[in-house]
Design an enzyme around this catalytic site. Structure first.
Site, PDB file in Angstrom:
ATOM      1  N   CYS A  86       0.835  -1.267   0.079  1.00  0.00           N
ATOM      2  CA  CYS A  86      -0.161   0.015  -0.004  1.00  0.00           C
ATOM      3  C   CYS A  86       0.890   1.347  -0.050  1.00  0.00           C
ATOM      4  CB  CYS A  86      -1.028  -0.173   1.272  1.00  0.00           C
ATOM      5  SG  CYS A  86      -2.483   1.048   1.128  1.00  0.00           S
ATOM      6  N   HIS A 170      -3.729  -4.866   0.477  1.00  0.00           N
ATOM      7  CA  HIS A 170      -3.364  -5.225   2.088  1.00  0.00           C
ATOM      8  C   HIS A 170      -3.373  -6.856   2.178  1.00  0.00           C
ATOM      9  CE1 HIS A 170      -2.202  -1.487   3.990  1.00  0.00           C
ATOM     10  NE2 HIS A 170      -3.359  -0.935   3.298  1.00  0.00           N
ATOM     11  N   GLU A 172      -2.052  -8.528   4.293  1.00  0.00           N
ATOM     12  CA  GLU A 172      -1.755  -8.916   5.747  1.00  0.00           C
ATOM     13  C   GLU A 172      -3.078  -8.701   6.549  1.00  0.00           C
ATOM     14  OE1 GLU A 172      -1.032  -4.505   5.794  1.00  0.00           O
ATOM     15  OE2 GLU A 172      -0.869  -6.112   4.305  1.00  0.00           O
TER      16      GLU A 172
END
Length: 244
Positions: A86, A170, A172
Site C-alpha cells: 500500500c 493489503h 496482511e
C-alpha cells in the site's frame, strides 16, 4: 539458508495491528523500525526489506518521510530485495522515479484484482483474486523500466523493477484490522455500514490466497541471499587461488 533477515519499515503510526500482522505473515527474522518516530536501521546488513502501509501520503513534506525515502533509496542502490505494501508500494515507486497522486476516489473493502500471471510474486494466486484495499492515493505512473503486475478499475495494484516489488492491496489484513480501519475512516454512514458488512469470515477466507505474496517474496529473498553468498565464496576462492 532457512531464515533470512528482513528489515520492516513500519509506517503505520504505532498501530499494533501492523506489527502483529507482519510478524504473522513473514517467515523470516524480522527487525522492525517505527519510521514515523524517526527510527531507521543504522546499517544495510539485511537480506530483504518490507515497507508497510500508512495513513500518510508519500508526497507530504514531513521529515520522517524524507528520511525514510533516503534510507530506502540507499538500500535499493545496494540491490536489497524490497516489497512495499500500500503506502510502501507507493513509496518504492516514488523513490524509483514513478508518480504517486491522489486518485480522487477512495477504494476500501474487499476488492477484485487481476494479475498478469507472469510474476513469481503471484505464484499460486488465481489470476482474478480478492484482497482487502484501503487507499486514496495511487501509483499513476510506474518507474521507468518497471513491469506492471496487477490492477483493477481503481489503479495499479502491483509492479516489479528488478528486485523491487510493490502491491497496493493489503494481503496482511485480518478481520480485526479491517474493521478497526473502517471505523477510523471519515465515511458516510451508509458506506461505512456497507463496507463493514463485507468484512465476513467468508470474504476473509477468500482474501487469504493473496497472502502468498509474502511467502513468494521471502522465497525470492532466500534465493537471492543464497546466490549472493555463493558468489562471494567463489570470489574468495578465486582470490585465494591468485594469491597462491
Amino acid at each position: 539458508m532457512s531464515h533470512v533477515r528482513i528489515a520492516v519499515l513500519n509506517a503505520a503510526h504505532e498501530d499494533a495491528n501492523t506489527t502483529r500482522n507482519f510478524r504473522r505473515e513473514l517467515d523470516a527474522s524480522l527487525a522492525e523500525f517505527d519510521v514515523t518516530d524517526g527510527e531507521l536501521p543504522a546499517h544495510y546488513e539485511f537480506d530483504g526489506l518490507v515497507v508497510t502501509g500508512s495513513r500518510s501520503s508519500v508526497y507530504w513534506d514531513e521529515e520522517w518521510i524524507d528520511a525514510t525515502k533516503e534510507w530506502v533509496t540507499a538500500a535499493l542502490e545496494r540491490d536489497i530485495p524490497a516489497l512495499g505494501i500500500c503506502w510502501g508500494h507507493q513509496l518504492l515507486a516514488d523513490v524509483l522515479g514513478g508518480t504517486v497522486e491522489d486518485m480522487g476516489a477512495y477504494e476500501v473493502g474487499y476488492s477484485e484484482i487481476d494479475h498478469h500471471g507472469n510474476s513469481r510474486l503471484f505464484d499460486g494466486i488465481a489470476q482474478s483474486f480478492t484482497a482487502f484495499t484501503s487507499h486514496a492515493d495511487a501509483v499513476t505512473e510506474l518507474p521507468a523500466g518497471a513491469t506492471p503486475l496487477a490492477e483493477n478499475e481503481y489503479s495499479n495494484h502491483g509492479f516489479r523493477k528488478g528486485r523491487v516489488f510493490g502491491v497496493q492491496f493489503h494481503p496482511e489484513y485480518d478481520t480485526k484490522t479491517a474493521r478497526e480501519l473502517v471505523h477510523r475512516k471519515d465515511l458516510d454512514a451508509d458506506r461505512r455500514d456497507a463496507v463493514l458488512a463485507e468484512i465476513t469470515d467468508e470474504n476473509y477466507a477468500s482474501a487469504c490466497e493473496a497472502k502468498l505474496v509474502f511467502e513468494n517474496f521471502v522465497e525470492f529473498v532466500r534465493e537471492t541471499a543464497a546466490d549472493t553468498a555463493a558468489t562471494a565464496m567463489d570470489e574468495q576462492s578465486e582470490s585465494a587461488g591468485r594469491s597462491d
